[in-house]
Enzyme design. Structure first.
Site, PDB file in Angstrom:
ATOM      1  N   GLU A 155       0.868  -1.194   0.000  1.00  0.00           N
ATOM      2  CA  GLU A 155       0.000   0.000   0.000  1.00  0.00           C
ATOM      3  C   GLU A 155       0.893   1.228   0.000  1.00  0.00           C
ATOM      4  OE1 GLU A 155      -2.261  -0.224   3.624  1.00  0.00           O
ATOM      5  OE2 GLU A 155      -2.785  -2.319   3.255  1.00  0.00           O
ATOM      6  N   LYS A 157       2.287   4.523   1.438  1.00  0.00           N
ATOM      7  CA  LYS A 157       2.343   5.083   2.789  1.00  0.00           C
ATOM      8  C   LYS A 157       1.940   6.544   2.692  1.00  0.00           C
ATOM      9  CE  LYS A 157       5.700   5.693   6.526  1.00  0.00           C
ATOM     10  NZ  LYS A 157       4.775   6.388   7.380  1.00  0.00           N
ATOM     11  N   ASP A 159       1.401  10.237   3.822  1.00  0.00           N
ATOM     12  CA  ASP A 159       2.078  11.117   4.767  1.00  0.00           C
ATOM     13  C   ASP A 159       1.061  12.060   5.397  1.00  0.00           C
ATOM     14  OD1 ASP A 159       4.170  12.030   6.171  1.00  0.00           O
ATOM     15  OD2 ASP A 159       5.054  13.219   4.563  1.00  0.00           O
ATOM     16  N   TYR A 264      -6.959   2.042   6.164  1.00  0.00           N
ATOM     17  CA  TYR A 264      -6.175   0.853   5.793  1.00  0.00           C
ATOM     18  C   TYR A 264      -6.205  -0.266   6.829  1.00  0.00           C
ATOM     19  CZ  TYR A 264      -2.936   3.899   8.373  1.00  0.00           C
ATOM     20  OH  TYR A 264      -2.380   4.752   9.287  1.00  0.00           O
ATOM     21  N   LYS A 354      10.787   3.327   2.903  1.00  0.00           N
ATOM     22  CA  LYS A 354      10.831   4.791   2.736  1.00  0.00           C
ATOM     23  C   LYS A 354      11.677   5.148   1.518  1.00  0.00           C
ATOM     24  CE  LYS A 354       9.061   6.505   6.751  1.00  0.00           C
ATOM     25  NZ  LYS A 354       9.892   7.048   7.805  1.00  0.00           N
ATOM     26  N   CYS A 448      36.816  39.761  10.044  1.00  0.00           N
ATOM     27  CA  CYS A 448      35.474  39.351  10.467  1.00  0.00           C
ATOM     28  C   CYS A 448      34.433  40.228   9.748  1.00  0.00           C
ATOM     29  CB  CYS A 448      35.352  39.519  11.980  1.00  0.00           C
ATOM     30  SG  CYS A 448      33.653  39.411  12.570  1.00  0.00           S
ATOM     31  N   CYS A 451      32.996  42.734  12.616  1.00  0.00           N
ATOM     32  CA  CYS A 451      33.787  43.750  13.317  1.00  0.00           C
ATOM     33  C   CYS A 451      35.115  44.048  12.629  1.00  0.00           C
ATOM     34  CB  CYS A 451      34.030  43.336  14.766  1.00  0.00           C
ATOM     35  SG  CYS A 451      35.160  41.944  14.922  1.00  0.00           S
ATOM     36  N   CYS A 466      36.494  34.593  14.525  1.00  0.00           N
ATOM     37  CA  CYS A 466      36.787  35.966  14.868  1.00  0.00           C
ATOM     38  C   CYS A 466      37.247  35.948  16.322  1.00  0.00           C
ATOM     39  CB  CYS A 466      35.524  36.824  14.739  1.00  0.00           C
ATOM     40  SG  CYS A 466      35.710  38.428  15.551  1.00  0.00           S
ATOM     41  N   CYS A 471      33.364  41.398  19.612  1.00  0.00           N
ATOM     42  CA  CYS A 471      32.679  41.455  18.320  1.00  0.00           C
ATOM     43  C   CYS A 471      31.169  41.480  18.562  1.00  0.00           C
ATOM     44  CB  CYS A 471      33.055  40.236  17.487  1.00  0.00           C
ATOM     45  SG  CYS A 471      32.049  40.046  15.992  1.00  0.00           S
TER      46      CYS A 471
HETATM   47  S1  IVH Z   1      -0.316   0.355   8.829  1.00  0.00           S
HETATM   48  C1  IVH Z   1       0.035  -2.043  12.409  1.00  0.00           C
HETATM   49  N1  IVH Z   1      -0.678   1.404   6.446  1.00  0.00           N
HETATM   50  O1  IVH Z   1       2.634   5.233   8.859  1.00  0.00           O
HETATM   51  C2  IVH Z   1      -0.279  -1.167  11.286  1.00  0.00           C
HETATM   52  N2  IVH Z   1       0.248   2.762   8.148  1.00  0.00           N
HETATM   53  O2  IVH Z   1       5.209   4.679  10.072  1.00  0.00           O
HETATM   54  C3  IVH Z   1       0.286   0.196  11.431  1.00  0.00           C
HETATM   55  N3  IVH Z   1       0.722   5.056   7.474  1.00  0.00           N
HETATM   56  O3  IVH Z   1       1.489   5.174  12.167  1.00  0.00           O
HETATM   57  C4  IVH Z   1      -0.028   1.121  10.377  1.00  0.00           C
HETATM   58  N4  IVH Z   1       0.008   4.866   5.405  1.00  0.00           N
HETATM   59  O4  IVH Z   1       0.256   6.648  10.483  1.00  0.00           O
HETATM   60  C5  IVH Z   1      -0.238   1.615   7.703  1.00  0.00           C
HETATM   61  N5  IVH Z   1      -1.050   2.224   4.313  1.00  0.00           N
HETATM   62  C6  IVH Z   1      -0.642   2.416   5.556  1.00  0.00           C
HETATM   63  C7  IVH Z   1      -0.150   3.661   5.997  1.00  0.00           C
HETATM   64  C8  IVH Z   1       0.301   3.786   7.310  1.00  0.00           C
HETATM   65  C9  IVH Z   1       0.530   5.678   6.306  1.00  0.00           C
HETATM   66  C10 IVH Z   1       1.318   5.677   8.651  1.00  0.00           C
HETATM   67  C11 IVH Z   1       0.596   5.410   9.939  1.00  0.00           C
HETATM   68  C12 IVH Z   1       1.600   4.752  10.841  1.00  0.00           C
HETATM   69  C13 IVH Z   1       2.881   5.200  10.227  1.00  0.00           C
HETATM   70  C14 IVH Z   1       4.000   4.239  10.559  1.00  0.00           C
END
Ligand code: IVH
Length: 738
Positions: A155, A157, A159, A264, A354, A448, A451, A466, A471
């Protein structure tokens, strides 16, 4: 809407924020820009902490300590500093909070099941290592052997801000932020304003769902365009402004910010028959219930397919209408998830991949040396403003001349810029192939820039500095350090106040602060009788400070916070206070300590090496400092001006009696309620020993947000891991594991 002090209780409710009424004063911004990056960062931490505390007292406890004018002055300093140093705009800066609703504004909600965090992977190999672990625990053959019973869901992630929502018989009844994972804030009313979140499910189910609330990029751009027009500091990134918007005290404000959400995770008990026992099935069920689920996901037959998914999104993710910083990989089958279990608040069945820091191209328009508190000249790149990792960067420190030469960065160069750890901007390298020949090599100035005193570089040393102790750049930062939070902590002595005190000659030496009268202060700009009295009172309060802070306040070169505390500890042990002896005053312990320090410096300097953490280099600085007649009087003058110290208990006494007696703790990641120094001080205060690295001898690892390799190491060694609340229980002498 006003409250007791007459200030708009939630300024954002009428469409303005705190800073709307506080446009940046160009003179103030210029003064801020004269700071070096190190000093600016310290000043930022200090200002942000003060504003946060003021907000807390004002909103949270309805007991403001500052007048409106003082608060505004403080906030204005912060805005000016952030305008000069945009890289300091951190997500948790008070300027990033509309209306500054602090925690404590919301009721607490205890999560039925803890909201876990995820371990991170930064490379494909780390994803493969995750797969290897999973297969081992599930007794499946190692890759590349096929294991058809193991599938992963990949999935995006998101932000944003994690939330947990409760539906009962199909109705949305309560929603909370993640908080510390066990207890979050009740933001139900705000969540109700988000259109993507249904009031009713398509069936009368009772369940908890978890997901991420986020601000779409377009909304972020819209809000920032508005702020830019109004001359306000910009939000650093969508995550930041999304989180700020959700944590508004007034739901109407949240409603005006167009937030959205993806879900999710489904926690539904007794749902057998309605779920097929997989994550992919749960996502489908969530969709069926009418909840928004991100369509960009994949059920992958093996880890290589997951890796292909991460690659597929590496570039394309920038085209999405919302921000993603990685891919979350989850074992699909719930029974396998259960067997894998949870280790220190992170499931072993999931991992967050990441993406590496975002890099952009920009131009070095100039390289400017900034003079710091100890005189160090730091070359700073003035950049053509560039957006990187969601925020705008215009300055980046180049650290020192050696570093700058090593990278061969020249004025006029096109360069690659990235945010290290997505926070601190870093010039990675010049694009040599794009040079036109007009680029200029930066040279440290002979004099400097502030000064004019000839700049010095000691034999074999990296830094240019300096050497003029008078200064103006050095002096003003020294005073800032002196009154700052790690020092005498004079509340209300902000940059603007300090500048005036120095300019008017009311303060020439540190001890002068403690001789200021209310009348002196009343003469300052924007000061009335009340603010003068308040500042005077906070100066009075600052007469008594812990010994370590007083030493730190002196600003001895190379003596940081930690060494100052250790030096204080060593002093108390070397010179036990006498029963009948006052601490301050000419006949007190401090005076005796001052004489002892001078004596040590002149007759037995090697003794300084007995101070914990002090080696020959720092011992030499201490010797130089305490034997120099022009500086060694500083302490005596402070004593004469009535400074008192809170003395630490001799280590042996605390060590034997405190709740952490004999224990070694390592702190990692970001804690909500403690800075790193505060956490370490708390450990020491409890008789324990803070350490920087995890080993078999570590008794506990205290892990905050974004804990990294230390957490992994602690787990590998079987060192118990505490979260923040466990740490608090331990400090209170309770069992941390309950
Ligand atoms: S699963 C046990 N799924 O990322 C399951 N988290 O770094 C825990 N996050 O605290 C979370 N997208 O806030 C999950 N598709 C996704 C996510 C996700 C963003 C965030 C979430 C979590 C943090 C962890």
């Amino acid at each position: 809407m006003t409250d007791t002090a007459g200030r708009a209780a939630d300024p954002a409710a009428d469409g303005t924020t705190e800073s709307d009424r506080l446009p940046v004063d160009p003179a103030l911004a210029e003064a801020m820009a004269a700071l070096d990056t190190e000093a600016a960062a310290a000043r930022h931490a200090d200002l942000a902490a003060r504003v946060r505390r003021a907000n807390e007292l004002y909103h949270g406890q309805d007991a403001p300590e500052l007048t409106d004018a003082e608060y505004d002055a403080l906030f204005r300093d912060l805005v000016a500093l952030e305008t000069a140093f945009p890289q300091l705009v951190t997500p948790d800066s008070p300027t990033q909070r509309v209306g500054g609703a602090p925690s404590g504004t919301f009721d607490e909600v205890r999560h039925r099941r803890p909201m876990l965090s995820l371990s991170n992977a930064f490379s494909h190999d780390e994803l493969r290592a995750f797969d290897t672990r999973v297969r081992r625990v599930l007794a499946l053959p190692p890759a590349p052997e096929p294991a058809p019973e193991l599938r992963y869901v990949a999935e995006l992630k998101i932000d944003g801000l994690a939330v947990s929502l409760r539906y009962e018989r199909g109705r949305f009844v309560q929603g909370a932020t993640r908080g510390d994972g066990s207890t979050g804030e009740d933001v139900t009313a705000n969540l109700r304003t988000i259109r993507a979140i249904p009031e009713r499910l398509t069936e009368p189910a009772t369940l908890d769902v978890r997901g991420e609330v986020f601000m779409p990029r377009s909304e972020f751009a819209r809000i920032n365009a508005e702020r830019e027009e109004a001359g306000l500091p910009l939000y650093a990134n969508p995550r930041n402004s999304g989180a700020g918007s959700l944590r508004q005290k007034d739901p109407e404000v949240t409603a005006r910010r167009l937030l959205s959400a993806w879900f999710y995770q489904l926690l539904e008990e007794g749902a057998d028959g309605r779920q097929d026992g997989t994550q992919s099935g749960a996502l489908e069920r969530l969709e069926g219930l009418g909840l928004p689920v991100n369509p960009e996901r994949e059920l992958a037959p093996d880890i290589e397919a997951v890796i292909a998914f991460t690659e597929g999104w590496r570039e394309r993710r920038h085209e999405l209408p919302y921000e993603t910083d990685g891919v979350v990989v989850k074992v699909d089958r719930a029974d396998q998830q259960e067997r894998l279990g949870i280790v220190s608040r992170a499931p072993r069945w999931a991992i967050a991949y990441k993406y590496p820091p975002e890099q952009v191209e920009t131009v070095v328009e100039d390289i400017v040396p900034y003079v710091g508190r100890t005189g160090t000249l730091t070359p700073v790149a003035h950049l053509q403003a560039a957006k990187v990792a969601g925020s705008t960067v215009a300055r980046a420190t180049l650290h020192n001349l050696d570093e700058l030469r090593r990278k061969d960065i020249r004025i006029g160069d096109r360069v690659i810029l990235q945010k290290a750890g997505d926070v601190i901007p870093e010039v990675v390298r010049p694009l040599v192939e794009r040079r036109t020949g007009d680029e200029r090599v930066f040279e440290m100035p002979d004099g400097c820039p502030v000064c004019g005193t000839p700049v010095v570089r000691d034999e074999g040393a990296v830094r240019h500095y300096c050497p003029n102790p008078a200064c103006p750049a050095r002096v003003s930062q020294e005073f800032q350090h002196f009154v700052g939070r790690g020092g005498m902590d004079i509340e209300g002595a902000g940059w603007a106040v300090l500048t005036q005190l120095l300019q008017r000659g009311l303060v020439r030496r540190r001890s002068d602060f403690f001789r200021l009268t209310v009348e002196d202060l009343m003469g300052l700009d924007r000061f009335g009788a009340k603010s003068a009295e308040n500042l005077h009172r906070s100066i009075e309060r600052a007469r008594r400070r812990p010994l370590g802070r007083i030493i730190n306040a002196l600003g001895i070169a190379q003596v940081g916070w930690q060494t100052a505390i250790d030096l204080g500890q060593w002093l108390v042990e070397a010179l036990p206070p006498r029963d009948d002896e006052p601490v301050g005053g000419p006949g007190g312990w401090l005076a005796r300590a001052s004489a002892f320090l001078k004596d040590t410096a002149t007759t037995a300097p090697e003794r300084f090496e007995a101070v914990m953490g002090v080696g020959p280099t720092v011992a030499a600085t201490l010797t130089a400092y305490f034997s120099d007649p022009s500086t060694r009087d500083a302490l005596d003058e402070l004593i004469e001006a009535g400074i008192d110290a809170e003395l630490p208990a001799p280590r042996a006494a605390v060590a034997a009696a405190g709740p952490l007696a004999g224990r070694t703790l390592v702190v990692t990641g970001t804690l909500e309620g403690f800075s790193r120094e505060e956490a370490e001080e708390a450990i020491r205060g409890g008789g324990g020993k803070p350490s920087g690295s995890v080993s078999k001898k570590t008794d506990y690892l205290v892990a905050g947000e974004n804990a990294g390799s230390k957490l992994a190491k602690a787990e590998a060694l079987g060192v118990p891991v505490l979260d923040e609340s466990g740490f608090r229980r331990l400090l209170a002498g309770d069992d941390p594991s309950v």
